[in-house]
Design a protein around this motif. Sequence first.
Motif, PDB file in Angstrom:
ATOM      1  N   LYS A 138       1.055  -1.039   0.075  1.00  0.00           N
ATOM      2  CA  LYS A 138       0.407   0.211  -0.188  1.00  0.00           C
ATOM      3  C   LYS A 138       1.191   1.218   0.228  1.00  0.00           C
ATOM      4  O   LYS A 138       1.866   1.440   0.348  1.00  0.00           O
ATOM      5  CB  LYS A 138      -1.041   0.221   1.435  1.00  0.00           C
ATOM      6  N   ASP A 140       0.168   4.388   1.215  1.00  0.00           N
ATOM      7  CA  ASP A 140       0.869   5.181   2.855  1.00  0.00           C
ATOM      8  C   ASP A 140       1.102   3.895   3.765  1.00  0.00           C
ATOM      9  O   ASP A 140       1.590   4.666   4.750  1.00  0.00           O
ATOM     10  CB  ASP A 140      -0.721   5.666   2.910  1.00  0.00           C
ATOM     11  N   PRO A 164      -1.344 -10.725  17.777  1.00  0.00           N
ATOM     12  CA  PRO A 164      -2.624 -10.833  16.673  1.00  0.00           C
ATOM     13  C   PRO A 164      -2.971  -8.863  16.138  1.00  0.00           C
ATOM     14  O   PRO A 164      -3.083  -8.119  16.604  1.00  0.00           O
ATOM     15  CB  PRO A 164      -3.832 -11.387  17.303  1.00  0.00           C
ATOM     16  N   TYR A 165      -2.851  -8.586  15.096  1.00  0.00           N
ATOM     17  CA  TYR A 165      -2.873  -7.730  14.166  1.00  0.00           C
ATOM     18  C   TYR A 165      -3.494  -7.888  13.345  1.00  0.00           C
ATOM     19  O   TYR A 165      -3.423  -8.497  11.999  1.00  0.00           O
ATOM     20  CB  TYR A 165      -2.189  -6.195  14.674  1.00  0.00           C
ATOM     21  N   VAL A 166      -4.264  -6.847  12.704  1.00  0.00           N
ATOM     22  CA  VAL A 166      -4.974  -6.923  11.216  1.00  0.00           C
ATOM     23  C   VAL A 166      -3.524  -6.690   9.885  1.00  0.00           C
ATOM     24  O   VAL A 166      -3.348  -4.753  10.459  1.00  0.00           O
ATOM     25  CB  VAL A 166      -6.138  -5.673  10.465  1.00  0.00           C
ATOM     26  N   ASN A 168      -2.007  -4.499   7.594  1.00  0.00           N
ATOM     27  CA  ASN A 168      -2.146  -3.355   6.283  1.00  0.00           C
ATOM     28  C   ASN A 168      -1.287  -3.301   5.593  1.00  0.00           C
ATOM     29  O   ASN A 168      -1.181  -1.623   4.412  1.00  0.00           O
ATOM     30  CB  ASN A 168      -2.299  -2.420   7.430  1.00  0.00           C
ATOM     31  N   GLY A 174      -9.566  -6.165  -0.662  1.00  0.00           N
ATOM     32  CA  GLY A 174     -10.409  -6.361  -0.406  1.00  0.00           C
ATOM     33  C   GLY A 174     -10.555  -6.464   0.996  1.00  0.00           C
ATOM     34  O   GLY A 174     -10.823  -6.155   1.915  1.00  0.00           O
ATOM     35  N   GLU A 175     -10.263  -8.022   1.206  1.00  0.00           N
ATOM     36  CA  GLU A 175      -9.415  -8.404   2.600  1.00  0.00           C
ATOM     37  C   GLU A 175      -8.740  -7.840   3.800  1.00  0.00           C
ATOM     38  O   GLU A 175      -7.432  -7.560   3.445  1.00  0.00           O
ATOM     39  CB  GLU A 175      -9.633 -10.217   2.534  1.00  0.00           C
ATOM     40  N   HIS A 176      -9.299  -7.693   4.824  1.00  0.00           N
ATOM     41  CA  HIS A 176      -8.279  -7.586   6.274  1.00  0.00           C
ATOM     42  C   HIS A 176      -8.331  -8.775   6.945  1.00  0.00           C
ATOM     43  O   HIS A 176      -8.952  -9.057   7.444  1.00  0.00           O
ATOM     44  CB  HIS A 176      -9.046  -6.255   7.160  1.00  0.00           C
ATOM     45  N   TRP A 178      -6.258 -10.866   9.932  1.00  0.00           N
ATOM     46  CA  TRP A 178      -5.932 -10.677  11.603  1.00  0.00           C
ATOM     47  C   TRP A 178      -4.912 -11.966  11.488  1.00  0.00           C
ATOM     48  O   TRP A 178      -5.026 -12.785  10.878  1.00  0.00           O
ATOM     49  CB  TRP A 178      -6.734 -10.862  12.201  1.00  0.00           C
ATOM     50  N   PHE A 205      -4.060 -16.092  11.634  1.00  0.00           N
ATOM     51  CA  PHE A 205      -4.606 -15.704  13.459  1.00  0.00           C
ATOM     52  C   PHE A 205      -5.322 -17.133  13.106  1.00  0.00           C
ATOM     53  O   PHE A 205      -4.808 -17.739  13.997  1.00  0.00           O
ATOM     54  CB  PHE A 205      -4.853 -14.908  13.265  1.00  0.00           C
ATOM     55  N   GLN A 239     -13.185 -11.454  20.433  1.00  0.00           N
ATOM     56  CA  GLN A 239     -13.701 -10.953  20.268  1.00  0.00           C
ATOM     57  C   GLN A 239     -14.653  -9.728  20.687  1.00  0.00           C
ATOM     58  O   GLN A 239     -14.713  -8.639  20.696  1.00  0.00           O
ATOM     59  CB  GLN A 239     -14.997 -11.536  18.834  1.00  0.00           C
TER      60      GLN A 239
END
Lengths: 606, 309
Positions: A138, A140, A164-166, A168, A174-176, A178, A205, A239
Amino acid sequence: MLFKKILRRVRQLLPPYHGLGIRIMISISFTAVTVTGMFLLCGMLILRFSNATRILQRDTSLRMIEQVNQQMDSYLRNIMQLSDTIYYRVLKESDFSEEIPYEALELLYEENRSKLVSISVFEENGSLVTAAPIYSLKEDVSPGQQEWFVQAMEQIENHHFSTPYVQNLFSYGGEHRWVISMSRYVELNYHGETKRGVLLIDMSFSELGQICRNADLPGGGYFYITDRQGEIIYHPDQQLIYAGISQNNQVKNIPDTDGIHQVKVDGIPYQAVVKTVGYTGWKLVSLIPLKNLANDVDQYRWFGITLLLFIVFSLTFVNMHLSEYISGPLSRLNQAVNELGAGKETVEFREEGCIEVRQLTHSIETMVSTLRHLMDDIIQQEQNKRRLEMDVLQAQINPHFLYNTLDSVIWLTESERYEDATRMVSALGKLFRISLSRGKVIIPLKDELEHARHYLTIQQIRYKDRYEHQISAEPDTENLYTLKLIIQPILENAIYHGLAVMDEDGLITVHAWRDDKNLYIDIQDNGAGMTQETVDQLLDESKPFRKSKGSGIGVRNIHQRIQLAFGTEYGLEFFSEPDEGTLVRARLPILDEQAASAYQKEGGQS
Amino acid sequence: MKRKLSNFMQLGIVAALGISVLLSIFIQEVSFPTVSENRMEISVIFREWNSSTWGEIRLGMEKAASDYQAELRFLTPQEANSPSEQQHLIEQEIKNGANGLVVIPAAEQVLQLFSDNKITVPSVTIESHSDEQIPCFTPDSEKVGQLLAQAAAEDFTNQATALLINPLPDNTGIQERLESVQKYLIEDHFSILSATSDNWTELLPQSDFVILPETTSAVWLLSFLEEEQLAIPLYTVGYSQEIINGLENESIRAAVIWNGYGEGYLAVQQIASKLLKTPPPESQPAVILVRKEDMYEPENQKILFPIGH
């Protein structure tokens, strides 16, 4: 010593054995022994089973956490091995100034596709060298500022695992996703020049979480993983925790040290097993509510109690029936014997129950039958004996009387009183005819009175009419029967003892009368009479028989005959006053022809 | 007599033991039920179905149902946002013996059922608030409107014109959000244009930005703007994939988001707690305003992106 004391005390508390029936004894003792045994057995079983369950649950928890830990460790080691492979077999071998080893990375990615999201290599300045699969970075984003990058560059010897994190960095269509990132420092060869860089492997994850989800802990337990700082790596309610709805209080309360701990989370006690996951230092924790663990033990306890109660119920039921089976026939036998003892003539002996009781019943029945026969024989013998005694007594009368009478006849003949002699012999003949009565013991009353009349006639002749006699009977006694020859001996006594001292005016009366139950024959004289002392001694068998003038046959003889024939309620009674006379009353049963006949057949007392 | 007494005593003991056996079995059955025979039946009545919009809520509900051994029945009107159909569904579910209701009301008309006390089972609403008696686990409309207005105010001067679109004029929740937005924009002296689904295209060219506080319509509007290649900033609500993508490509300038998974979980948990007579949940889903630049902040990630399904 103590045991003896307890035993003595128990015995004092218990009712005495002799107060209990065989049925109760069998029931109580069998039930007590079996129930005590079952209590001990079930108690031990429950205890052992509960302990075994606790140990099993503890072992299961340990085994499960060990298993998950191994899977986790294996998973992470695979990733580290993959990173080694990428680094030493791909990156080290490549000259990045000539060719980017994309295909090799792609191949390794494809081999581990289920575990991985991406593999990427960055230069020291954060610019992307290559990635598999091919994703565009990406615009930016600044990889060089991200934590995984900084850590890799700072600690070049280590593999670094993130929380765990998304991710980026890339646009996954288009998927995000973990991810958990593993980063390490790498050196990149650019035509002999080594440049610093970072290898990033993004692990899926969900794949990591699947390892924990697959493990099925007992009692509603679950696994979670935290990093060294207590940040959640995986949690089944992750969650909800992220949404701020579920509190992750358990994470704060669990000790860091490996092992089994009992902790309280929000007031609820848990069994926590902590295990450090190999290289990463992550803490794998299994949490099981103690209540749920105890639930299993409680279930076993309740099952044991139910089983125990059922066994006690069954044993009591069986013992009850068994004791009834054993004691019932004995009780009935006892009852029958008691009835027999009480005089009941027909008693039923039921041969039932165990073989021993049957044999006992049979033996008693046989014994009773034998006794009955013996008793019948004894009765028969007794009757015969009585008849013989009566015959003997009877026989005692006849010779005396005959002797006296014949003596009188001789005396009359010598005195040439032939008319009187004839009258006497005639009377004697009639008297003997009645005496014989064809051998009968019971004769009509009128014959007995007639017999008395003949006797008095004879005696009157003998004693030269020194006395008068009157013989009478009430009309209602006409058809009655009496024992033979009971009046004559009394008349004889009256003549010899009562009237002997009188010169004239002697009077002897014989009167027969009856009431509802008895026949009475009163023989009365107006002779010398007797003192009460003499009267009392007449029938007293303890007093010696007093020999005196007369036939020698005492009134006691008559009395015994009557009692032998009819029972002790019958016999003679004496009413006498000195110088006034004597009344002898013979009391006899009312015997009509039929009764007399029946008595005659039986030959004795009915 | 003594024997009879003894017989009675023995029979009494045996009977007492028999009763004890039955009693212990009964206690076990009560204390350790093997299967929950009376599972709670909770009906969830959506106003429309769109997996992207409502999928997370549904997953949260299913998680709560699993935790509380409840059985969920998901129902949607054949015609999206049809209040009459929704009313019919509610009445039918109550008649069919539902133990609880989760309703996402299509319109005021549906909420009226709650006000009229026609719903006799424990109930929860989502999105639109009925009254104090019926819990609602959607973030407060006032707060949502305030955050949206605040975001627009940060991006535009008060010379700009805002287009407030209400795609469902009868929907109380959305109406309340718009009223709140309008209130705060007016406070900031923005020019406001109000539109419905019938006339918003006409007003779109006159506006500098659009505020549409309903996810499904916002997703539709996004695709419209993309097709028409119109670059009008949009402010909306929700956590669907399209909204996130919109944030990422900045066609959505800012979005008010909350955790749909938690929202669904709390709704079912509330009913289950009421039925089980346990304390009701005290939490509310956290609500945040997200822009592209902060959507990957660790705390925002946790709310914005579903994890681990």
